[in-house]
Design a protein around this motif. Structure first.
Motif, PDB file in Angstrom:
ATOM      1  N   VAL A 151      -6.692  -7.553   4.849  1.00  7.83           N
ATOM      2  CA  VAL A 151      -6.457  -7.450   3.416  1.00  7.83           C
ATOM      3  C   VAL A 151      -5.739  -6.149   3.042  1.00  7.83           C
ATOM      4  O   VAL A 151      -4.789  -6.158   2.266  1.00  7.83           O
ATOM      5  N   ASN A 152      -6.202  -5.003   3.586  1.00  5.36           N
ATOM      6  CA  ASN A 152      -5.532  -3.744   3.193  1.00  5.36           C
ATOM      7  C   ASN A 152      -5.272  -2.782   4.359  1.00  5.36           C
ATOM      8  O   ASN A 152      -5.008  -1.606   4.139  1.00  5.36           O
ATOM      9  N   GLY A 153      -5.318  -3.285   5.576  1.00  4.35           N
ATOM     10  CA  GLY A 153      -5.070  -2.433   6.741  1.00  4.35           C
ATOM     11  C   GLY A 153      -6.357  -1.923   7.364  1.00  4.35           C
ATOM     12  O   GLY A 153      -6.436  -1.752   8.572  1.00  4.35           O
ATOM     13  N   GLY A 154      -7.348  -1.651   6.503  1.00  2.00           N
ATOM     14  CA  GLY A 154      -8.682  -1.275   6.969  1.00  2.00           C
ATOM     15  C   GLY A 154      -8.715  -0.038   7.841  1.00  2.00           C
ATOM     16  O   GLY A 154      -7.891   0.868   7.707  1.00  2.00           O
TER      17      GLY A 154
ATOM     18  N   VAL B 132       0.304   1.125  10.155  1.00  2.00           N
ATOM     19  CA  VAL B 132      -0.431  -0.145  10.152  1.00  2.00           C
ATOM     20  C   VAL B 132      -0.284  -0.769   8.762  1.00  2.00           C
ATOM     21  O   VAL B 132      -0.344  -0.059   7.759  1.00  2.00           O
ATOM     22  N   HIS B 133      -0.054  -2.081   8.725  1.00  2.00           N
ATOM     23  CA  HIS B 133       0.146  -2.759   7.443  1.00  2.00           C
ATOM     24  C   HIS B 133      -0.809  -3.937   7.283  1.00  2.00           C
ATOM     25  O   HIS B 133      -1.150  -4.592   8.272  1.00  2.00           O
ATOM     26  N   PRO B 134      -1.202  -4.238   6.035  1.00  2.00           N
ATOM     27  CA  PRO B 134      -1.919  -5.497   5.799  1.00  2.00           C
ATOM     28  C   PRO B 134      -0.958  -6.673   5.973  1.00  2.00           C
ATOM     29  O   PRO B 134       0.262  -6.495   5.839  1.00  2.00           O
TER      30      PRO B 134
ATOM     31  N   ALA C 109      -5.623   1.395   9.646  1.00  2.00           N
ATOM     32  CA  ALA C 109      -4.624   1.994   8.752  1.00  2.00           C
ATOM     33  C   ALA C 109      -4.961   3.442   8.417  1.00  2.00           C
ATOM     34  O   ALA C 109      -4.147   4.141   7.814  1.00  2.00           O
TER      35      ALA C 109
ATOM     36  N   HIS D  67      -0.262  -9.337   4.259  1.00  2.03           N
ATOM     37  CA  HIS D  67       0.513  -9.899   3.140  1.00  2.03           C
ATOM     38  C   HIS D  67       1.805  -9.111   2.913  1.00  2.03           C
ATOM     39  O   HIS D  67       2.666  -9.552   2.158  1.00  2.03           O
ATOM     40  N   GLU D  68       1.942  -7.948   3.580  1.00  5.55           N
ATOM     41  CA  GLU D  68       3.207  -7.208   3.468  1.00  5.55           C
ATOM     42  C   GLU D  68       4.260  -7.779   4.425  1.00  5.55           C
ATOM     43  O   GLU D  68       5.432  -7.402   4.369  1.00  5.55           O
TER      44      GLU D  68
ATOM     45  N   TYR E  28      -0.606   4.274   0.852  1.00  5.58           N
ATOM     46  CA  TYR E  28      -1.219   5.116   1.887  1.00  5.58           C
ATOM     47  C   TYR E  28      -0.885   6.599   1.662  1.00  5.58           C
ATOM     48  O   TYR E  28      -0.195   7.227   2.490  1.00  5.58           O
TER      49      TYR E  28
ATOM     50  N   GLN F  18       0.829  -1.206   0.000  1.00  7.03           N
ATOM     51  CA  GLN F  18       0.000   0.000   0.000  1.00  7.03           C
ATOM     52  C   GLN F  18       0.861   1.252   0.000  1.00  7.03           C
ATOM     53  O   GLN F  18       1.880   1.307   0.681  1.00  7.03           O
TER      54      GLN F  18
ATOM     55  N   ALA G 187     -11.393  -6.867   5.836  1.00  5.25           N
ATOM     56  CA  ALA G 187     -10.757  -5.694   5.221  1.00  5.25           C
ATOM     57  C   ALA G 187      -9.435  -5.322   5.892  1.00  5.25           C
ATOM     58  O   ALA G 187      -8.474  -4.949   5.207  1.00  5.25           O
TER      59      ALA G 187
END
Lengths: 243, 184
Positions: free
Chosen positions: B93-96, B138-140, B99, B142-143, A127, A125, B90
């Motif tokens: 998956v992407n931090g939601g 904050v990270h998802p 994040a 999968h990172e 961000y 991401q 969520a």
């Protein structure tokens, strides 16, 4: 003279002189994924979601004129994989937090992600931190969701005649700006009646005091997936009732 | 060989990292199908069992993103122990929602919440050594580690979770079509 046609995924699809591959497909109610295309505005082929393979070459369906006998590959695993990757790049470049976005359920980016079964953003991401513009009394701008489709730019420049929006910068620094010395939407002659106010496929240009009015389950793409709404997409106008 | 596969019960572990436990609540929304599930799987570490360490498992379900050092520790433990790791919801998956603090400075966040917020009297930023250190962003998940499958949604519905798990248990490629696949 016999009817001219292209061969779209093996299916003969007729077209009129001057029509693009996208026009012909839409008229035949065949879905080609797209974000920056809108039937009311001049196509520019920038989002690349509508990439098809025409006579062996990758082209944008929305700008490529149809030619008689042209063989076009559209709904194939290869093209859909590439489209899914492009969607993933669009998702990580912005802040697309669907649960807190007013456009959720009516968003074309989200609907295409569903259509192409994008389950994860895959990439890291970004961000981004782009400040909101809440200066206008009727409209909120959240630049963190911009996908640079330029529909608002085209609508404001070509139809509204106001030049309110523009893209600035190059490459990864390219971003949407408001044409005012202060950079604020309130300092332009932008109005809710402009076409540009109703053309954003994602959640950048939002009418204030309207968010979350339609319950989950009844929003545009809750009802039918975007791939089943070709007829509406082909005839949509910016004045259609927003849900 | 087939008989061996059929007889062995699979082991399933679940955890919530930087999440709200909403995905676990949605998991419980499979309702009476939970009884069918326990016929086929044994639960290892999970809020449902209160087991604290993850043993060798077949499937791990991770809710929530990564917001502190302990989240990374748990996520890596799950990756070591689980053959198949699934991001659920969520935030994973992407931090939601968590994040959405990423464009703020962590120091400023802590200061505002614990020191300067209206109504706070003699507040202090928690600094007990037992508390996991928060990350600046904050990270998802999968990172941080490899993730095998993703179930998006905030939360995904019980039906979506059931469809995904039963596909997986039955040896099919898990698929969520309309209307089970949603991001909100």
């Amino acid at each position: 003279m016999t009817q001219q046609s292209i061969l779209l995924d093996g299916l003969p699809v007729p077209f009129e002189e001057g029509q693009t591959i996208m026009d012909a497909a839409m008229a035949a109610e065949i879905f080609i994924p797209h974000l920056c295309h809108h039937p009311e505005f001049k196509p520019q082929g920038s989002c690349k979601l509508c990439t098809v393979k025409a006579s062996g070459r990758y082209v944008s369906a929305c700008t490529m004129p149809a030619r008689d006998g042209m063989e076009v590959e559209n709904n194939s695993p290869d093209l859909n994989d590439k489209r899914r990757t492009m969607l993933q790049m669009l998702f990580v470049e912005g802040n697309h937090f669907c649960p807190s976005c007013e456009k959720s359920g009516n968003c074309m980016l989200q609907a295409l992600a569903y259509e192409l079964e994008m389950l994860s953003p895959h990439f890291n991401q970004f961000y981004p931190n782009r400040p909101l513009d809440a200066s206008h009394p009727q409209v909120l701008l959240d630049f963190n969701r911009c996908i640079l489709c330029e529909l608002c730019v085209r609508a404001s420049r070509d139809v509204d005649g106001k030049h309110v929006f523009s893209l600035s910068g190059r490459g990864i620094t390219k971003h949407l700006i408001v044409n005012a010395e202060s950079g604020r939407l309130a300092d332009t002659d932008f109005s809710l009646t402009d076409k540009a106010a109703h053309v954003c496929p994602v959640g950048v240009i939002l009418e204030k005091r309207k968010g979350f009015a339609v319950p989950i389950g009844q929003r545009r793409y809750d009802v039918d997936p975007i791939g089943m709404q070709v007829e509406r997409l082909a005839h949509r106008t910016t004045t259609e009732e927003e849900i | 060989m087939e008989a061996v596969v059929q007889n062995r019960k699979l082991r399933l572990a679940t955890t919530s990292l930087a999440g709200c436990f909403g995905c676990h609540m949605a998991f419980l929304d499979i309702d009476e199908r939970l009884l069918d599930l326990v016929e086929r799987v044994d639960f290892d570490r999970s809020p449902l069992t209160d087991i604290k360490q993850c043993g060798a498992c077949d499937i791990g379900l991770i809710e929530g993103g990564i917001c502190n050092a302990e989240n990374i520790h748990v996520l890596q433990e799950f990756r070591r122990q689980c053959k198949v790791l699934i991001a659920i919801g969520a935030c994973a998956v992407n931090g939601g929602l968590p994040a959405q603090r990423n464009h703020l400075s962590l120091g400023q966040c802590l200061q505002e919440v614990y020191l300067t917020w209206p109504g706070i009297v003699s507040g202090q930023i928690p600094n007990d050594p037992e508390l996991p250190l928060p990350l600046d962003k904050v990270h998802p998940i999968h990172e941080i580690v490899r993730i095998d499958y993703f179930i998006p949604g905030c939360p995904p519905s019980g039906d979506a979770i059931w469809k995904f798990l039963t596909d997986l248990l039955d040896g099919r490629t898990p698929r969520l079509g309309h209307p089970l696949l949603h991001f909100d």
